[in-house]
Write an enzyme that holds these catalytic residues in place. Structure first.
Site, PDB file in Angstrom:
ATOM      1  N   GLY A  47       5.917  46.040   6.647  1.00  0.00           N
ATOM      2  CA  GLY A  47       7.110  45.993   7.486  1.00  0.00           C
ATOM      3  C   GLY A  47       6.839  45.258   8.781  1.00  0.00           C
ATOM      4  N   GLN A  52       8.450  42.414  17.546  1.00  0.00           N
ATOM      5  CA  GLN A  52       7.000  42.190  17.477  1.00  0.00           C
ATOM      6  C   GLN A  52       6.668  40.715  17.619  1.00  0.00           C
ATOM      7  OE1 GLN A  52       6.465  44.782  13.763  1.00  0.00           O
ATOM      8  NE2 GLN A  52       4.501  45.011  14.782  1.00  0.00           N
ATOM      9  N   CYS A  97      -0.297  49.219  12.450  1.00  0.00           N
ATOM     10  CA  CYS A  97       0.725  48.381  13.070  1.00  0.00           C
ATOM     11  C   CYS A  97       0.132  47.016  13.383  1.00  0.00           C
ATOM     12  CB  CYS A  97       1.202  49.049  14.360  1.00  0.00           C
ATOM     13  SG  CYS A  97       2.496  48.128  15.208  1.00  0.00           S
ATOM     14  N   LEU A  98       0.854  45.950  13.052  1.00  0.00           N
ATOM     15  CA  LEU A  98       0.371  44.600  13.363  1.00  0.00           C
ATOM     16  C   LEU A  98       0.142  44.419  14.866  1.00  0.00           C
ATOM     17  CD1 LEU A  98       2.669  42.308  11.165  1.00  0.00           C
ATOM     18  CD2 LEU A  98       0.264  42.886  10.753  1.00  0.00           C
ATOM     19  N   HIS A 139       9.140  53.674  11.442  1.00  0.00           N
ATOM     20  CA  HIS A 139       8.153  52.987  12.290  1.00  0.00           C
ATOM     21  C   HIS A 139       8.742  51.679  12.829  1.00  0.00           C
ATOM     22  CE1 HIS A 139       3.933  51.438  13.171  1.00  0.00           C
ATOM     23  NE2 HIS A 139       4.637  50.333  13.179  1.00  0.00           N
ATOM     24  N   GLU A 140       9.347  50.888  11.927  1.00  0.00           N
ATOM     25  CA  GLU A 140       9.886  49.587  12.369  1.00  0.00           C
ATOM     26  C   GLU A 140      11.081  49.774  13.295  1.00  0.00           C
ATOM     27  OE1 GLU A 140       7.984  47.269  11.950  1.00  0.00           O
ATOM     28  OE2 GLU A 140       6.788  47.994  10.267  1.00  0.00           O
ATOM     29  N   HIS A 143      10.207  50.161  16.897  1.00  0.00           N
ATOM     30  CA  HIS A 143       9.936  48.917  17.640  1.00  0.00           C
ATOM     31  C   HIS A 143      11.202  48.395  18.327  1.00  0.00           C
ATOM     32  CE1 HIS A 143       5.772  48.005  16.711  1.00  0.00           C
ATOM     33  NE2 HIS A 143       5.965  48.195  15.417  1.00  0.00           N
TER      34      HIS A 143
HETATM   35 ZN   LIG Z   1       4.418  48.462  14.092  1.00  0.00          ZN
END
Ligand SMILES: [Zn+2]
Length: 178
Positions: A47, A52, A97-98, A139-140, A143
């Protein structure tokens, strides 16, 4: 199409609140294509959220099918202006997480959710899901409100873990790649 740069903590852009998408034009379609390519360029990533990459738009792309343990999922989904319309239960799970590439953490999330959103064509969609896929969406969506998993953990001492360095050619662990 292009792979976009992913911002990492503590970049202050990651703490900002994103704005609703209103124009479903060609520029948006190009951005979705780039964001999608960015997701798939990262091994095991399930995701990604627009902010981000520094784009403060309420738009996420998920693909829980990239986690082999996630046998029940809806595949690739573009969710624009997503809203949680119902949720049930709570369950602890490990997240990555990226934007926090060196860490994973135990985070409590709802177990099952219903999400109302728009797809890339601007059509209304409702998604009901649970478990891992629900966790990815929550989670997304965090953000979009400038929330990182570090803001969700109960204890920074006991619920946050430094990743072991893995050789670059090995795939990342399945449970640590959102
Ligand atoms: Zn993340």
């Amino acid at each position: 199409m292009a792979v976009l740069e992913v911002l990492t903590y503590p970049n202050p852009e990651l703490k900002k609140v994103s704005q609703p998408v209103s124009n479903f034009d060609g520029e948006l379609q190009n951005f979705i294509a780039d964001l999608s390519e960015t997701l798939y360029a990262s091994p095991g990533c399930v995701g990604i959220a627009a902010p981000q990459t520094g784009a403060l738009r309420r738009l996420i792309i998920i693909d829980a099918s990239r986690n082999q343990k996630c046998t029940s999922n809806h595949g690739r989904q573009v969710l624009i202006n997503p809203e949680i319309t119902s949720q049930e239960g709570s369950v602890m799970g490990r997240e990555g997480c990226l934007s926090l590439p060196d860490f994973t953490a135990n985070v409590v999330r709802a177990n099952s959710i219903e999400v109302a959103a728009m797809n890339e064509k601007g059509e209304k969609v409702v998604l009901k899901t649970e478990g891992f896929e629900a966790r990815v969406i929550l989670h997304e969506m965090d953000h979009l409100d400038g929330i990182l998993f570090l803001d969700r953990v109960t204890s920074l001492k006991t619920d946050v873990f430094r990743r072991k360095r893995v050789p670059e050619k090995l795939p990342l662990p399945d449970d640590a790649a959102t």
